[in-house]
Write a protein that holds these residues in place. Sequence first.
Motif, PDB file in Angstrom:
ATOM      1  N   TRP A  95      27.948 167.300  49.127  1.00  0.00           N
ATOM      2  CA  TRP A  95      27.624 167.434  50.553  1.00  0.00           C
ATOM      3  C   TRP A  95      26.625 166.390  51.013  1.00  0.00           C
ATOM      4  O   TRP A  95      26.620 166.024  52.201  1.00  0.00           O
ATOM      5  N   LEU A  96      25.814 165.865  50.108  1.00  0.00           N
ATOM      6  CA  LEU A  96      24.714 164.986  50.555  1.00  0.00           C
ATOM      7  C   LEU A  96      25.239 163.677  51.179  1.00  0.00           C
ATOM      8  O   LEU A  96      24.863 163.363  52.320  1.00  0.00           O
ATOM      9  N   PRO A  97      26.148 162.949  50.529  1.00  0.00           N
ATOM     10  CA  PRO A  97      26.624 161.704  51.184  1.00  0.00           C
ATOM     11  C   PRO A  97      27.234 162.000  52.556  1.00  0.00           C
ATOM     12  O   PRO A  97      27.022 161.271  53.514  1.00  0.00           O
ATOM     13  N   ASP A  98      27.991 163.128  52.664  1.00  0.00           N
ATOM     14  CA  ASP A  98      28.584 163.415  53.984  1.00  0.00           C
ATOM     15  C   ASP A  98      27.509 163.788  54.997  1.00  0.00           C
ATOM     16  O   ASP A  98      27.717 163.675  56.205  1.00  0.00           O
ATOM     17  N   ALA A  99      26.349 164.245  54.487  1.00  0.00           N
ATOM     18  CA  ALA A  99      25.300 164.685  55.434  1.00  0.00           C
ATOM     19  C   ALA A  99      24.744 163.493  56.207  1.00  0.00           C
ATOM     20  O   ALA A  99      23.962 163.674  57.143  1.00  0.00           O
ATOM     21  N   MET A 100      25.168 162.299  55.844  1.00  0.00           N
ATOM     22  CA  MET A 100      24.654 161.115  56.569  1.00  0.00           C
ATOM     23  C   MET A 100      25.219 161.071  57.981  1.00  0.00           C
ATOM     24  O   MET A 100      24.834 160.232  58.796  1.00  0.00           O
ATOM     25  N   GLU A 101      26.160 161.987  58.264  1.00  0.00           N
ATOM     26  CA  GLU A 101      26.714 162.015  59.629  1.00  0.00           C
ATOM     27  C   GLU A 101      25.620 162.383  60.620  1.00  0.00           C
ATOM     28  O   GLU A 101      25.724 162.083  61.815  1.00  0.00           O
ATOM     29  N   GLY A 102      24.606 163.083  60.112  1.00  0.00           N
ATOM     30  CA  GLY A 102      23.545 163.501  61.029  1.00  0.00           C
ATOM     31  C   GLY A 102      22.696 162.306  61.436  1.00  0.00           C
ATOM     32  O   GLY A 102      22.806 161.215  60.857  1.00  0.00           O
ATOM     33  N   PRO A 103      21.832 162.500  62.477  1.00  0.00           N
ATOM     34  CA  PRO A 103      20.952 161.386  62.899  1.00  0.00           C
ATOM     35  C   PRO A 103      20.044 160.979  61.736  1.00  0.00           C
ATOM     36  O   PRO A 103      19.701 161.803  60.882  1.00  0.00           O
ATOM     37  N   THR A 104      19.631 159.706  61.718  1.00  0.00           N
ATOM     38  CA  THR A 104      18.898 159.162  60.553  1.00  0.00           C
ATOM     39  C   THR A 104      17.578 159.880  60.287  1.00  0.00           C
ATOM     40  O   THR A 104      17.284 160.163  59.118  1.00  0.00           O
ATOM     41  N   PRO A 105      16.783 160.229  61.338  1.00  0.00           N
ATOM     42  CA  PRO A 105      15.533 160.961  60.998  1.00  0.00           C
ATOM     43  C   PRO A 105      15.852 162.219  60.200  1.00  0.00           C
ATOM     44  O   PRO A 105      15.106 162.599  59.282  1.00  0.00           O
ATOM     45  N   HIS A 110      29.281 150.155  50.805  1.00  0.00           N
ATOM     46  CA  HIS A 110      28.882 149.091  51.773  1.00  0.00           C
ATOM     47  C   HIS A 110      27.969 149.642  52.843  1.00  0.00           C
ATOM     48  O   HIS A 110      27.210 148.944  53.470  1.00  0.00           O
ATOM     49  N   ASP A 111      28.072 150.980  53.092  1.00  0.00           N
ATOM     50  CA  ASP A 111      27.272 151.586  54.175  1.00  0.00           C
ATOM     51  C   ASP A 111      25.864 151.833  53.615  1.00  0.00           C
ATOM     52  O   ASP A 111      25.688 152.611  52.659  1.00  0.00           O
ATOM     53  N   ILE A 112      24.864 151.189  54.216  1.00  0.00           N
ATOM     54  CA  ILE A 112      23.514 151.243  53.595  1.00  0.00           C
ATOM     55  C   ILE A 112      23.004 152.688  53.568  1.00  0.00           C
ATOM     56  O   ILE A 112      22.366 153.128  52.609  1.00  0.00           O
ATOM     57  N   LYS A 113      23.331 153.498  54.603  1.00  0.00           N
ATOM     58  CA  LYS A 113      22.816 154.891  54.554  1.00  0.00           C
ATOM     59  C   LYS A 113      23.456 155.632  53.391  1.00  0.00           C
ATOM     60  O   LYS A 113      22.793 156.383  52.657  1.00  0.00           O
TER      61      LYS A 113
END
Lengths: 730, 315, 520, 110
Positions: free
Chosen positions: A276-286, A340-343
């Motif tokens: 779930w953590l990599p997909d959680a990057m969908e949220g805003p960066t803060p 490739h996606d830095i986040k």
Amino acid sequence: MTPILTFIPKLSMSAPAVPVSDAIISPNLSWAGLILLLPLVSLVLCGLCAAMRVKSKLPAVITAASLAGAFVTSVFLYLNYEPPGEVIPLLDWMNLTWGEGRFESFTANFSLYIDSLSLLWIMFVTGLGTLITIYASEYMEPDLGKGYSRFFAGVSVFLFAMAALVLSDNLLMLYLGWEGVGFASYWLIGYYFERPAAVAAAKKAFIVNRIGDLGLALAIYLIWTTFGTVQYDELSTIFAAGSMNPEFEGWTTSAIPFLLMLAAFGKSAQLPLYVWLPDAMEGPTPVSALIHAATMVTAGIYLIARTYQFFLLEPVSLHVIAWVGGLTALLAATIGMAQHDIKRIMAYSTVSQLGYMFLGLGVLTTYGAAYHVFTHAFFKALLFLTCGAIMHGFAGQLDLRKISGLRHMKGWRITAWTMLIGCLALAGFPLTSGFFSKDAILAEAFVTQGPGFEILGWMAIFTAGLTAYYTFRVWFRVCAGPASFEPGDEQHDDHGGAFHPHAPRFAINMVLVLLAVGSLVAAVPYFMSNQADDRLVGGWVADMVHDSPARGGIPGFSETHAVHAIADSHEAAAHAGEAAHPTLFGMDPHAAMYWISGTVGIVGLLLAAWLHLWRRSAADAIKAWLYSQFWIAWLPRAMERKWYVDEFYHAVIRAPLWILGHIFYVFDRFIIDGVCVDGIARIPRGVARWLQPLQAGAVQSLAVVMAGGAAIILLLMALFMQFGWFGGQV
Amino acid sequence: MDPILPYIATAVGAIGLLIVLSARTAPVRGVGGLIGLAGLAWLFVLAGSLPDGIQDAVEEGFFLVFALMAVASAVQMISQRRPVYAALFFVLVVLSVCGVLVMLEAFFMAFALVIVYAGAILITYMFVLMLAQQATDTEHIGEIPQYDRESRDPRAAVLVAAMFMATVVAAAFTGLGDLTPAGDAQARLQADAALLRSLPKQVERLAAKSNGFTLNTDLASSLRVEGDELVLAGTNADGGAATILLSSPGNTSHVGWSLVASFPASLELAGVILLMAMFGAVVLARRQVEHAEQELAEAIGAGRGGYGESQEVDE
Amino acid sequence: MLGVLLMVVPLVGAVAIALSPSRAAKGIALVATLAGLGIAILAAIDFSDWGTGGWGLEYNLPLLPAMGISLALGADSVSMLLMLLTTLLMPLAILGSWTAVSDRLREYYGWLLLLSTAMIGVFLARDLLVFYICFEFTLVPMYFLIAIYGSTNRAWASLKFFIYTFLGSLFALAGFLYVAWANAEHAGAWSFAIPDLVHFASTGLTTGEQGWILLALMAGFAVKIPLFPVHTWLPLAHTEAPTAGSVLLAGVLLKLGTYGLFRFVLPMVPAAVVEWAPFMGVLAIIGILYAALICWVQTDVKKLVAYSSVSHLGFCVLGLLALNPLGLQGSVLYMINHGLSTGALFFLIGMMYERYHTRDMGTIGGLGSKMPVWSFFMVFFVLASVGLPGLNGFVSEFLCLLGTFAAGGTGAYPGVLGPWFAAAAALGMVFAAMYLLLMVGKIVFGSLREPSGVHSDLPADLNAREILVLVPLAIGCVVLGVQPDFVMHAIEGSIADTLASYPTAVTDATEILVGRGGMP
Amino acid sequence: MSLLASEAFSQASLAHAILLSGALLSIGIAGFLSRRNLIVMFLCTELMFQAVIVAMVAFGRWYWDFSGQVFVIFILTVAAAEAALALALVVLLYRRRSTLDAEVWTELRE
């Protein structure tokens, strides 16, 4: 390295190693409840702002203020804290007594348990929370009218839940915080709810966490049925009474650590449940910075540290934790290299670093894990926020191939240089905070005996090298090299002409600088003198961990008792004297580790520099070659596809359940409802239809029926007269 | 005698009856008839073995003849295609039943039956049969309508009949044992005496027939049974005690006396029944005029009251 | 005296509605139900036996002294709470269907009020006949509500609902009558008072007899709960029922089954319950997991929530079968919490149905942007029923599972269930998160999808009336989530009484089933 | 003086009479239930009357009680009344549908 700096006065207290059990019940400290109350207040106020559709940045101010207040309160709490810790009752929640026996009462109230471990956690949680809220106030500007207050309400809920989790005095309130944090991450990941990807990611996060919570719930039930209580102080008195306690035998005591482990892996995104953590990057960066880097993911480590005595009962569980941690670190690092996606890279790096922390817990250095949590919180938050700044500035652009030479661009220097500091710390560059905390773990891997800990140690070192490589791959790609960029797809306000990136303004820069300083300063506590016990090494954080149930994992304590069976109490074993120190390359393991991890870090850095700074073409050439070779082509492809773990889960768990659901639904509608219920309903109608011809209306058929009936009755009577009932003579 | 035998005989009789009813051609019906009668005969033989056996072979012989004749004609009656022949066979049944009654010493009833039944009721049936058998058009004369040619599926009917027969057989073979018989002649005389005592006027009339004999008032004591004679005590013309001999009444008088003595009300009632039947027949059979099908449906549909108010429609 | 008043007020309301023009029907119904609520609160305030298991609201009118039948009413703390839940849901139901029903108004509100009398009658009954008559009478109004005011194939749904439940309760009647008869034989005089029968049944009957009675009573109550194999009427009835009907059906009528278990089965036939508890426990667990998976694949929202009720009540039954105070506390709390949260969910679905006239998740979605207030409440109540700690769902679910877990023979009440039961049931928590979040993800979040050409005179988002309906339920959820203590202490007494006959009955029975002290 | 008064009337001969009446009764029933001609059906009822008459007289003789034979008189009246009315009805039915078939009349069905 002798401890050099002893400047924080508080640390000069010296107190005997008092067992934690008799924590002082001190209701006068009820102002500590502020830490919980303030986020709640800000939640309510943000809710009102949302209701009133406030357009200004008021919610951000409210949240920042309340979190700052909470941080100040926790610092005050730390300042007048005595070692054995205090229990501060706040509010009754559940207490049931239906008998006077041991297992005939269940109490779980809203009350705080202040000891060094929880203080350590609450301080960096609230501290980072405040900083990130300030950062978010500027970052979320595009959504000022639309979801601004909803976002900050979410942050307040998160902080309340995290505080409840960390400060709770019983496992049930911890569970409340645990699920609350899961809910908050659901709320914040799904912030952009128009985007289906965000909604799916939020749902995935909550459900995977829920699987972890299931483990925690079962652990709590087991603990209550075995020990009769879920309060920490009562539990520690039971443990303090030594391990020869009737409750300890039976399969429950060995099941509890594994269930707690399941919970920790769910929340801290370890091997089985990290998807779930990599997909959680969908949220805003803060959000990613606050929740998925610094605070929430460390809850798993806090849980294991808090319930470390259970793990000590069952040595096998510690070995499992160590191995899971090590494997996760390696796996995540390999995936991180190919993204490739830095986040996403940062997300995988978080998973990898968490793997380290669990490795630390596994190899009996709770201090190492805690210290790594402490430092990791700073530099990972910093890295996420820099990525956020880039994304914010370049209209959502996150692909490291599309941006380069950031340090030459006007206004981006602070971001570039703070990012460098962060990368150095993450890569474990010598003398940086990451270096010290990672070494504390790596060294212990070689010190503690356990199945395959040697291999684990070398694997961890190799992973450290990979970490250095992919961190600097990002930095060299994005910040170094010729200045060029392509704007991302979120062109929401392209006021004509070429798009020029808008550099972050004061709020973001200020937070970035603070965090950079923080990640540098985080190395300092390592050098503070250890007050709690002269044999201790590891500075302030070790002291903090020492006073908590996680004491078993302090270096100098650890290497003896973990190995022996838990025959005698671990207190006695600790004082029995030092077994021979295993050495590594003839030197003390810690010292040796400085050199090894240092060199590995630098090698990784140079490799990254060579491939991504000076000879970028070489990187592409190697990649093309790898893809062309059939026998090795699967490796890069698998790494890029995240080892197909998501597809695996989908195929093994989600799809079968979905099919099962359909089967059940069809079964329910047709078999149970159709066949059984309606079937029975059809029986009367069938019998009626069978008898219907008798009433066909023909005169003679009616006569036949009538006469037949009469005949049968008469005949039966006659026969019974003659033959009696069933052959018995009348 | 195995208790199951009579039921087997009944079954044989039933099968015979079934063959008779469902057969198309005459010979097969004949065979069926024979089988049926054989069953019945077997039953009679079995009955013979009941207690006290057969007292008087001759009498039983005659009885048997009449019985078989009755049953044969009854079978013929229900299997005849033409209803008129059925009616005629019924006359035969009535006659043979009268024969049976004679054997049972019910002479009055035998002849009453012949007169009333064979004479009156059957004639009415023949009349209605003739009326209802008119062929609709000339070339159909003599043709048996479909509903007469095939009977309804006889299986169920024969089964029900067999069950009733089995009940009677069960009663006959088991139930009769505990019925108390009438007792010997002496008991019968006493019964006659009791009957006469309940008819004082009749006794006076009998007494008056023998000249000069006056009856003393108390009948209870004066009417006695002495030996096998019925004696009436009284005083003759010259004042001396004298008794005259009463002959035991014949069958007809017996029937008459018991009819009047024990069933006076029913007698009146019977009369009323016959009266009502006559009225009913008259009202029902009044000349009705053909209705068109539609009016009929409307009449039924509208439900306008009973059947009676039909309009006169000219021919 | 208040008990009778509680039952009479709705009747008076119904009569008033019958006499008044249909315009005024809504107003009178609301007044009547609010009066009912007022009386209920008054009764609760002066009810002196909170926590002690004593009986209040006593009322006894001998109807048939020869047979020992009398209109006996009375309430202990559990009945009081369930009655409060009923009287709370009634006005909300009427307010909720203010604009939903336009024709045959008087009949609609008349039936609702009769239903309310019957429901209160069930909870207050202290006489077996009164209980049974009210238990049966609840079917009639609900049948008419579904048959007249339901949606497409309402006739079939209402018919099946009525006959299914009625058939089940006939068996229950047989069981009751047998007990009453056996009591009359034993005691010489007929009596239908519940305390006498309960006392007699638990002591006087042999285990065999108790087994049969348990089977009979379970036939009646299992259909009502509904327990796993006999639940197929619920989704049909729910999808066809009007909003108010669904709310009351889910909110109160399902609780009649579990209340029946609590009040009759547990105290009356302890030995048989102990013997059959594992079997029934397995049924409950199958119900939980089976219904949860079915929810997951549903496209009709109301059917999804209906199946979720089947799944949730599986926990409630499991709590009851744990046969220890924790389990019972959990199940009684569950009855109340489920009433609040699922009732609210049905209100929300009703409000969406009034606006878009569709319940298919395929054609409608992403209402978050268009109806923010509605979405807030939807997410709130979904989380309440998912069991988020801090809200009411969690407390009851946790206690039920803890009770089942502890029912492995450790505490003073050695039960017959055990950790494996609880572990299997706990899976239900994960499934609950899956299907409810899936539903919320489709309806509330995601891009806006609306069925075309649907007109509704209601405003896009919730109006004041609808919010007024939802707010009390939300407050209830929060208060019961954060402060369940006052309720738990209130029902401690009556739970102890219900379990009074268990320690002894249990020990000898569990010898057969479960080795002393060891885990099954 | 009874002409042929046989002294005893044994149970066997009573049985014979009863069997005869049973046979007649069952044949009557079989006929009534199988023949489709209305008049023949009524003839079968008459046949059943005959059976009853035989039984009545037989038992009368067995008990030496003449009410048996008296009753036969009443049976005769009833038979006569029945014949009269039944045939009137048959005539009506015949007029209505110009057939004597019993199968035609099925309106009694529900």
